[in-house]
Design a protein around this motif. Structure first.
Motif, PDB file in Angstrom:
ATOM      1  N   ASP A  56       7.994 -34.697 -60.758  1.00  0.00           N
ATOM      2  CA  ASP A  56       8.388 -35.588 -59.668  1.00  0.00           C
ATOM      3  C   ASP A  56       9.734 -35.184 -59.076  1.00  0.00           C
ATOM      4  O   ASP A  56      10.376 -35.975 -58.392  1.00  0.00           O
ATOM      5  CB  ASP A  56       8.417 -37.042 -60.165  1.00  0.00           C
ATOM      6  CG  ASP A  56       7.004 -37.545 -60.387  1.00  0.00           C
ATOM      7  OD1 ASP A  56       6.183 -37.416 -59.448  1.00  0.00           O
ATOM      8  OD2 ASP A  56       6.690 -38.010 -61.504  1.00  0.00           O
ATOM      9  N   CYS A  58      11.833 -32.776 -56.490  1.00  0.00           N
ATOM     10  CA  CYS A  58      11.619 -31.975 -55.281  1.00  0.00           C
ATOM     11  C   CYS A  58      12.112 -30.551 -55.467  1.00  0.00           C
ATOM     12  O   CYS A  58      13.156 -30.323 -56.077  1.00  0.00           O
ATOM     13  CB  CYS A  58      12.441 -32.552 -54.126  1.00  0.00           C
ATOM     14  SG  CYS A  58      11.638 -33.892 -53.299  1.00  0.00           S
ATOM     15  N   ARG A 141       2.653 -35.553 -45.278  1.00  0.00           N
ATOM     16  CA  ARG A 141       2.917 -36.927 -45.745  1.00  0.00           C
ATOM     17  C   ARG A 141       1.612 -37.675 -45.932  1.00  0.00           C
ATOM     18  O   ARG A 141       1.424 -38.386 -46.918  1.00  0.00           O
ATOM     19  CB  ARG A 141       3.805 -37.671 -44.734  1.00  0.00           C
ATOM     20  CG  ARG A 141       5.238 -37.185 -44.778  1.00  0.00           C
ATOM     21  CD  ARG A 141       6.098 -37.961 -43.790  1.00  0.00           C
ATOM     22  NE  ARG A 141       7.488 -37.546 -43.913  1.00  0.00           N
ATOM     23  CZ  ARG A 141       8.431 -37.791 -43.024  1.00  0.00           C
ATOM     24  NH1 ARG A 141       8.138 -38.472 -41.919  1.00  0.00           N
ATOM     25  NH2 ARG A 141       9.662 -37.373 -43.206  1.00  0.00           N
ATOM     26  N   SER A 144      -0.363 -36.182 -48.944  1.00  0.00           N
ATOM     27  CA  SER A 144       0.225 -36.438 -50.267  1.00  0.00           C
ATOM     28  C   SER A 144       0.356 -37.937 -50.513  1.00  0.00           C
ATOM     29  O   SER A 144       0.690 -38.354 -51.622  1.00  0.00           O
ATOM     30  CB  SER A 144       1.596 -35.770 -50.390  1.00  0.00           C
ATOM     31  OG  SER A 144       2.476 -36.326 -49.448  1.00  0.00           O
ATOM     32  N   ASP A 146       2.611 -39.809 -49.375  1.00  0.00           N
ATOM     33  CA  ASP A 146       4.015 -40.046 -49.694  1.00  0.00           C
ATOM     34  C   ASP A 146       4.888 -39.714 -48.479  1.00  0.00           C
ATOM     35  O   ASP A 146       4.981 -38.543 -48.071  1.00  0.00           O
ATOM     36  CB  ASP A 146       4.399 -39.163 -50.895  1.00  0.00           C
ATOM     37  CG  ASP A 146       5.713 -39.588 -51.513  1.00  0.00           C
ATOM     38  OD1 ASP A 146       6.567 -40.119 -50.786  1.00  0.00           O
ATOM     39  OD2 ASP A 146       5.875 -39.369 -52.732  1.00  0.00           O
ATOM     40  N   VAL A 149       8.092 -36.812 -48.039  1.00  0.00           N
ATOM     41  CA  VAL A 149       8.064 -35.351 -47.808  1.00  0.00           C
ATOM     42  C   VAL A 149       8.977 -35.048 -46.607  1.00  0.00           C
ATOM     43  O   VAL A 149       8.879 -35.698 -45.572  1.00  0.00           O
ATOM     44  CB  VAL A 149       6.620 -34.876 -47.514  1.00  0.00           C
ATOM     45  CG1 VAL A 149       6.599 -33.415 -47.100  1.00  0.00           C
ATOM     46  CG2 VAL A 149       5.725 -35.104 -48.733  1.00  0.00           C
ATOM     47  N   MET A 198       9.180 -30.628 -51.610  1.00  0.00           N
ATOM     48  CA  MET A 198       8.103 -31.473 -52.148  1.00  0.00           C
ATOM     49  C   MET A 198       8.140 -31.443 -53.668  1.00  0.00           C
ATOM     50  O   MET A 198       8.736 -30.545 -54.261  1.00  0.00           O
ATOM     51  CB  MET A 198       6.722 -30.969 -51.670  1.00  0.00           C
ATOM     52  CG  MET A 198       6.437 -31.211 -50.200  1.00  0.00           C
ATOM     53  SD  MET A 198       4.863 -30.484 -49.656  1.00  0.00           S
ATOM     54  CE  MET A 198       3.702 -31.783 -50.093  1.00  0.00           C
ATOM     55  N   GLN A 202       3.248 -34.258 -55.205  1.00  0.00           N
ATOM     56  CA  GLN A 202       2.916 -34.323 -53.767  1.00  0.00           C
ATOM     57  C   GLN A 202       2.127 -33.090 -53.323  1.00  0.00           C
ATOM     58  O   GLN A 202       1.167 -33.178 -52.563  1.00  0.00           O
ATOM     59  CB  GLN A 202       4.202 -34.416 -52.936  1.00  0.00           C
ATOM     60  CG  GLN A 202       4.977 -35.705 -53.134  1.00  0.00           C
ATOM     61  CD  GLN A 202       6.392 -35.616 -52.584  1.00  0.00           C
ATOM     62  OE1 GLN A 202       6.927 -34.529 -52.344  1.00  0.00           O
ATOM     63  NE2 GLN A 202       7.021 -36.764 -52.399  1.00  0.00           N
ATOM     64  N   ARG A 205      -1.488 -32.927 -54.632  1.00  0.00           N
ATOM     65  CA  ARG A 205      -2.263 -33.945 -53.912  1.00  0.00           C
ATOM     66  C   ARG A 205      -2.573 -33.477 -52.476  1.00  0.00           C
ATOM     67  O   ARG A 205      -3.684 -33.637 -51.984  1.00  0.00           O
ATOM     68  CB  ARG A 205      -1.450 -35.240 -53.932  1.00  0.00           C
ATOM     69  CG  ARG A 205      -2.035 -36.419 -53.248  1.00  0.00           C
ATOM     70  CD  ARG A 205      -3.266 -36.939 -53.950  1.00  0.00           C
ATOM     71  NE  ARG A 205      -3.988 -37.857 -53.071  1.00  0.00           N
ATOM     72  CZ  ARG A 205      -4.729 -37.477 -52.044  1.00  0.00           C
ATOM     73  NH1 ARG A 205      -4.881 -36.197 -51.736  1.00  0.00           N
ATOM     74  NH2 ARG A 205      -5.332 -38.370 -51.293  1.00  0.00           N
TER      75      ARG A 205
END
Ligand code: GLN
Length: 307
Positions: A56, A58, A141, A144, A146, A149, A198, A202, A205
């Motif tokens: 998790d 980046c 985004r 993912s 999320d 990003v 990322m 992310q 996914r």
């Protein structure tokens, strides 16, 4: 699949190797990353995720972004793309200029720097650099799931400052008529997509559509045609790791793409997508520990496309 056992095998295999390889140092933001970092995320078609370590956190996805720009170009530009870029492995370094002279400014494939710059130029042609980058980020985004990003602006600016080699490639291709936009406009977009930050979670996914014939299996959204999806995977298998592509196919047997930030994205067709990150690189710019993790994962799951 007994995922706890698979993750434990991977953790045990990478543990004696943590910190191996050379961290990219062409820009300060990459040189400063802790070489002991290691993260892995496996995304499955049913929406399940299995993660390990710093999954998790980046990191700079760098050349992994070329897979997403290629997918976008096949969708927005179509087969015309191949008039300006080839689809053969280069056997050369990611930023090599040697073949461009004898091949009259047409790069070998879309995953080396020169080829990715042409792909970006095509996308910039359509909507301009800002809208092209906005579309890419919006897609990542959405895929993912999320909205965090983003582009690491400090990395993008250092890429531009340290970008002499990429500028040379772009000007050289322009002299052969293979760049349609001003060099600085296309490169601004190229540097920005290399600087996308990322997490493994992310990234795995976001790439799931490549494992499911171009359709994101959790939302049902079609990202590219089934045919384009197979083509992106074929190019990843043959060209995703520059002059390390043959060795990567031999050891891991899955389409993949490396980035000098230490990330590797791989696609296991009809099964899932995997993102791994560990900053130390081998000579071709592929993560050393990341490759060991993937080799172990493929052995434990039997996910090679050659089985
Ligand atoms: N931004 C890097 C470059 O253009 C990307 C290279 C890579 O990740 N292999 O040089």
């Amino acid at each position: 699949m007994a995922w706890d056992r698979v993750l434990a095998e991977i953790a045990a295999a990478v543990s004696p190797h943590r910190g191996e390889g050379t961290v990219a140092d062409y820009i300060p933001a990459l040189a400063a990353v802790d070489p002991m970092k290691f993260g892995l995320a496996i995304a499955l078609g049913n929406g399940d995720m299995h993660c390990l370590g710093d999954a998790d956190e980046c990191f700079s996805i760098q050349s992994i972004s070329k897979v997403f720009t290629l997918s976008m170009a096949l969708r927005n530009v179509g087969e015309r793309l191949w008039e300006r870029v080839g689809r053969e492995p280069s056997g050369s370094a990611f930023n090599s200029i040697v073949q461009l002279e004898s091949e009259r400014g047409k790069p070998r494939n879309p995953l080396i720097n020169a080829g990715a710059i042409v792909v970006t130029d095509h996308l910039v042609d359509q909507v301009g650099p800002d809208a092209m980058i906005a579309e890419l980020i919006e897609r990542l985004r959405r895929l993912s799931g999320d909205s965090s990003v983003h582009i690491d602006q400090a990395v993008a600016e250092s890429e531009a400052r340290a970008g002499s080699r990429n500028r040379a490639l772009a000007h050289f291709m322009q002299s052969f008529g293979n760049l349609h936009n001003p060099v600085e406009e296309t490169l601004a977009a190229y540097f920005s997509h290399c600087a996308i930050a990322m997490t493994c979670r992310q990234l795995a996914r976001a790439a799931l559509f490549l494992a499911f014939d171009g359709c994101d299996p959790t939302s049902g959204e079609r990202m590219v045609t089934g045919e384009s999806c197979r083509r992106v995977n074929a190019v990843m298998m043959s060209c995703g790791h520059y002059d390390n592509s043959g060795d990567f196919a031999y050891r891991i047997g899955l389409p993949g793409k490396s980035g000098v930030g230490g990330g590797i994205l791989v696609v296991a067709p009809r099964r899932g997508s995997i993102a791994v990150w560990s900053p130390g690189l081998n000579q071709a710019g592929t993560s050393t520990v990341g490759s060991i993790a993937l080799e172990t994962l493929v052995r434990a799951t039997g996910w090679s496309v050659f089985i």
